[in-house]
Motif scaffolding. Structure first.
Motif, PDB file in Angstrom:
ATOM      1  N   GLN A  14       0.810  -1.219   0.000  1.00 35.94           N
ATOM      2  CA  GLN A  14       0.000   0.000   0.000  1.00 35.94           C
ATOM      3  C   GLN A  14       0.838   1.261   0.000  1.00 35.94           C
ATOM      4  OE1 GLN A  14       0.124  -2.375   2.373  1.00 35.94           O
ATOM      5  NE2 GLN A  14      -0.458  -1.607   4.415  1.00 35.94           N
ATOM      6  N   VAL A  15       2.148   1.123   0.250  1.00 34.16           N
ATOM      7  CA  VAL A  15       3.027   2.291   0.174  1.00 34.16           C
ATOM      8  C   VAL A  15       2.958   2.934  -1.202  1.00 34.16           C
ATOM      9  CG1 VAL A  15       5.093   1.021  -0.557  1.00 34.16           C
ATOM     10  CG2 VAL A  15       5.338   3.141   0.736  1.00 34.16           C
ATOM     11  N   LEU A  16       2.664   2.132  -2.230  1.00 36.02           N
ATOM     12  CA  LEU A  16       2.617   2.646  -3.598  1.00 36.02           C
ATOM     13  C   LEU A  16       1.426   3.571  -3.828  1.00 36.02           C
ATOM     14  CD1 LEU A  16       3.574  -0.642  -5.509  1.00 36.02           C
ATOM     15  CD2 LEU A  16       5.038   1.339  -5.023  1.00 36.02           C
ATOM     16  N   GLU A  17       0.410   3.443  -3.002  1.00 33.09           N
ATOM     17  CA  GLU A  17      -0.759   4.318  -3.161  1.00 33.09           C
ATOM     18  C   GLU A  17      -0.388   5.774  -2.929  1.00 33.09           C
ATOM     19  OE1 GLU A  17      -3.731   2.904  -0.475  1.00 33.09           O
ATOM     20  OE2 GLU A  17      -3.763   0.872  -1.336  1.00 33.09           O
ATOM     21  N   THR A  18       0.587   6.010  -2.061  1.00 31.35           N
ATOM     22  CA  THR A  18       1.012   7.382  -1.773  1.00 31.35           C
ATOM     23  C   THR A  18       2.252   7.766  -2.564  1.00 31.35           C
ATOM     24  OG1 THR A  18       0.120   7.128   0.458  1.00 31.35           O
ATOM     25  CG2 THR A  18       1.574   9.009   0.073  1.00 31.35           C
ATOM     26  N   SER A  19       3.208   6.833  -2.700  1.00 33.74           N
ATOM     27  CA  SER A  19       4.442   7.165  -3.421  1.00 33.74           C
ATOM     28  C   SER A  19       4.175   7.475  -4.884  1.00 33.74           C
ATOM     29  CB  SER A  19       5.446   6.017  -3.310  1.00 33.74           C
ATOM     30  OG  SER A  19       5.001   4.877  -4.027  1.00 33.74           O
ATOM     31  N   SER A  20       3.021   7.068  -5.405  1.00 38.28           N
ATOM     32  CA  SER A  20       2.695   7.297  -6.817  1.00 38.28           C
ATOM     33  C   SER A  20       1.938   8.598  -7.061  1.00 38.28           C
ATOM     34  CB  SER A  20       1.866   6.128  -7.360  1.00 38.28           C
ATOM     35  OG  SER A  20       0.648   6.011  -6.641  1.00 38.28           O
ATOM     36  N   ILE A  21       1.689   9.366  -6.005  1.00 33.33           N
ATOM     37  CA  ILE A  21       0.962  10.637  -6.159  1.00 33.33           C
ATOM     38  C   ILE A  21       1.928  11.710  -6.666  1.00 33.33           C
ATOM     39  CG2 ILE A  21      -0.284  12.453  -4.944  1.00 33.33           C
ATOM     40  CD1 ILE A  21      -1.242  10.329  -2.954  1.00 33.33           C
ATOM     41  N   PRO A  22       1.693  12.275  -7.860  1.00 35.81           N
ATOM     42  CA  PRO A  22       2.628  13.278  -8.408  1.00 35.81           C
ATOM     43  C   PRO A  22       2.623  14.590  -7.633  1.00 35.81           C
ATOM     44  CG  PRO A  22       1.254  12.312 -10.133  1.00 35.81           C
ATOM     45  CD  PRO A  22       0.644  11.920  -8.829  1.00 35.81           C
ATOM     46  N   THR A  23       1.448  15.088  -7.298  1.00 35.14           N
ATOM     47  CA  THR A  23       1.350  16.357  -6.569  1.00 35.14           C
ATOM     48  C   THR A  23       0.159  16.317  -5.613  1.00 35.14           C
ATOM     49  OG1 THR A  23      -0.066  17.371  -8.267  1.00 35.14           O
ATOM     50  CG2 THR A  23       2.322  17.702  -8.493  1.00 35.14           C
ATOM     51  N   LYS A  24       0.304  17.028  -4.513  1.00 29.92           N
ATOM     52  CA  LYS A  24      -0.800  17.148  -3.552  1.00 29.92           C
ATOM     53  C   LYS A  24      -0.560  18.391  -2.710  1.00 29.92           C
ATOM     54  CE  LYS A  24      -3.716  14.618  -0.386  1.00 29.92           C
ATOM     55  NZ  LYS A  24      -4.131  13.288   0.096  1.00 29.92           N
ATOM     56  N   VAL A  25      -1.641  19.006  -2.261  1.00 28.24           N
ATOM     57  CA  VAL A  25      -1.537  20.200  -1.426  1.00 28.24           C
ATOM     58  C   VAL A  25      -1.580  19.783   0.043  1.00 28.24           C
ATOM     59  CG1 VAL A  25      -2.578  22.408  -0.788  1.00 28.24           C
ATOM     60  CG2 VAL A  25      -2.591  21.661  -3.187  1.00 28.24           C
ATOM     61  N   PHE A  26      -0.567  20.204   0.791  1.00 25.57           N
ATOM     62  CA  PHE A  26      -0.520  19.958   2.233  1.00 25.57           C
ATOM     63  C   PHE A  26      -1.376  20.993   2.935  1.00 25.57           C
ATOM     64  CE2 PHE A  26       1.533  20.807   6.385  1.00 25.57           C
ATOM     65  CZ  PHE A  26       1.462  19.536   6.943  1.00 25.57           C
ATOM     66  N   ARG A  27      -2.273  20.524   3.821  1.00 20.94           N
ATOM     67  CA  ARG A  27      -3.167  21.391   4.586  1.00 20.94           C
ATOM     68  C   ARG A  27      -3.955  22.331   3.676  1.00 20.94           C
ATOM     69  NH1 ARG A  27      -2.988  22.174  10.802  1.00 20.94           N
ATOM     70  NH2 ARG A  27      -3.213  19.929  11.102  1.00 20.94           N
ATOM     71  N   GLU A  28      -4.530  21.742   2.647  1.00 21.26           N
ATOM     72  CA  GLU A  28      -5.293  22.534   1.684  1.00 21.26           C
ATOM     73  C   GLU A  28      -6.428  23.273   2.384  1.00 21.26           C
ATOM     74  OE1 GLU A  28      -7.209  21.966  -2.778  1.00 21.26           O
ATOM     75  OE2 GLU A  28      -6.803  20.191  -1.537  1.00 21.26           O
ATOM     76  N   GLY A  29      -6.614  24.527   2.009  1.00 26.44           N
ATOM     77  CA  GLY A  29      -7.683  25.343   2.583  1.00 26.44           C
ATOM     78  C   GLY A  29      -7.289  26.097   3.829  1.00 26.44           C
ATOM     79  N   THR A  30      -6.000  25.940   4.245  1.00 25.51           N
ATOM     80  CA  THR A  30      -5.514  26.677   5.417  1.00 25.51           C
ATOM     81  C   THR A  30      -4.447  27.671   4.979  1.00 25.51           C
ATOM     82  OG1 THR A  30      -3.644  25.243   6.010  1.00 25.51           O
ATOM     83  CG2 THR A  30      -5.842  24.551   6.739  1.00 25.51           C
TER      84      THR A  30
END
Length: 443
Positions: free
Chosen positions: A217-233
């Protein structure tokens, strides 16, 4: 027989093997192949390519040399995190309070970081995503402190873990892979200000193989190209994955879904990559692929070369068939109704071979189990069909290597038929013959 079943058989056979007498050898020689033909030298200080399922090494360039591992260290943090979640000790929703130390490291934007507020709480999932996608150092320390109380205690656990996997040569001083000089005097006891984590490419491949095997299941996150940390704050920050081989990024390659980059002045640019194609998963390791500054894409270019080579230049082939009778080979039998017993293999023996390898050129040697033979090389009756009597060893090819260290291929050999014990008269005659033969040899 599938590859995983064969590997289990191979490891069991090799673990039980001893030095045995050679009774028969096929005359053909397994032509040696140069496994670097299809890729050439990788532009890195060390490199390794591994078939995930079998553990077979397809490319080895200085893979035993100790090198800086930088943020590839964080794969150990990921493994232990999954262990803790699996054990029920923490959950993805567990709230972690940021310590002075984790906060101070997170404020250094010369390093990879997301902004963490002193005394504020963040979920384990938030911090893990920051670690896995953005290699955030402060977030990594916060997770380690949550799990073990301190980073130093967590390093002790990391050391125990790698040693349990048979990794003997390594240096681990912190959870981030940073040089100790960045850690605000929070150095592991006994370490110096310039110490840094090291391991070989084989060691890192072992870490990544365990991580992927036990926690895919580590691949579910390691495969994410971009993501916003604390989106909306007000602390929202866009995290672009440092693995530029993911979809939509500068060195994108289909099938790549992990795993971890790392860069320090000492280590240079490092990368443990993994990709899947047509049901086969490969793990690649490049270490010291430039400094990560002059050519930021070098490690990904070299990784792509390795993956091309692994997926295109090797075939999984059966060397020995299951239930294959060894023609013209047998074991002499003592005190049996017949004077010899035919032999056959148990399961098939398969591995990856370079394209173009001539299977007809492969040689094998039958080695009988020494403890079953008398001084004349005979096996005592009765013998049941299927009794293990030795091994078949594939010889002559030095390119077949496995991560666990095996280099010889072996498969069990059994009796192809039952041989009943002879009657009293025959046994007595044999005994008398041996007795008088031994007397004559004394004079």
């Amino acid at each position: 027989m599938n590859k995983q079943k064969w590997m289990t058989l191979l490891k069991t056979t090799l673990a039980a093997s001893v030095t045995l007498p050679v009774l028969a050898t096929q005359t053909a020689v397994f032509a040696e192949e140069d496994t670097s033909n299809g890729v050439g030298e990788i532009d890195a200080e060390s490199a390794l390519l591994l078939d995930f399922e079998t553990g077979q090494i397809l490319y080895n360039q200085n893979a035993d040399e100790q090198k800086g591992i930088a943020s590839m260290t964080k794969m150990l943090v990921e493994y232990i995190l999954f262990e803790e979640i699996e054990a029920g000790n923490i959950s993805w929703d567990t709230e972690v309070t940021i310590s002075d130390y984790a906060h101070a490291i997170s404020q250094n934007y010369a390093l990879s970081n997301v902004p963490l507020r002193l005394g504020e709480t963040y979920t384990v999932e938030e911090l893990y995503e920051a670690l896995a996608i953005y290699s955030a150092n402060g977030a990594t320390i916060a997770l380690a402190e949550e799990m073990e109380g301190s980073e130093h205690a967590f390093v002790d656990r990391m050391r125990e873990l790698v040693e349990s996997w048979g990794i003997e040569e390594y240096e681990l001083y912190n959870t981030t892979g940073l040089n100790n000089s960045f850690l605000l005097d929070n150095h592991y006891p006994g370490s110096d200000s310039e110490d840094e984590n090291t391991m070989s490419a084989k060691g890192i491949a072992t870490v990544s193989k365990h991580l992927l095997k036990d926690y895919p299941q580590v691949l579910e996150t390691s495969s994410i190209p971009t993501k916003v940390f604390r989106e909306g704050t007000s602390d929202a920050i866009s995290m672009m994955n440092w693995n530029w081989m993911l979809e939509g990024l500068s060195h994108a390659r289909p099938g790549v879904d992990g795993l971890k980059t790392g860069t320090t002045q000492f280590a240079g640019a490092t990368f443990t990559g993994t990709a899947e194609s047509d049901g086969q998963r490969l793990i690649s390791v490049v270490m010291g692929a430039g400094d990560g500054m002059a050519d930021k894409g070098q490690r990904f270019v070299e990784t792509s070369k390795l993956l091309d080579y692994g997926f295109n230049d090797w075939d999984f082939q059966t060397i020995i068939e299951a239930d294959m009778v060894l023609e013209e080979e047998s074991l002499p039998v003592r005190n049996g109704l017949t004077e010899e017993v035919a032999l056959k293999t148990t399961d098939e023996l398969s591995c990856y071979l370079p394209n173009g390898t001539d299977l007809d050129s492969i040689s094998y040697t039958f080695e009988a189990s020494e403890e079953l033979l008398d001084q004349n090389g005979q096996i005592e009756a009765p013998i049941a069909e299927g009794d293990v009597v030795g091994e078949l060893i594939i010889e002559g090819d030095e390119t077949i290597e496995f991560l666990e260290g095996e280099s010889a291929e072996a498969i069990q050999v059994v009796a192809a038929e039952s041989v009943e014990r002879a009657g009293f008269v025959t046994i007595l005659t044999t005994w008398l013959k041996d007795f008088f033969s031994s007397l004559s040899s004394r004079f």
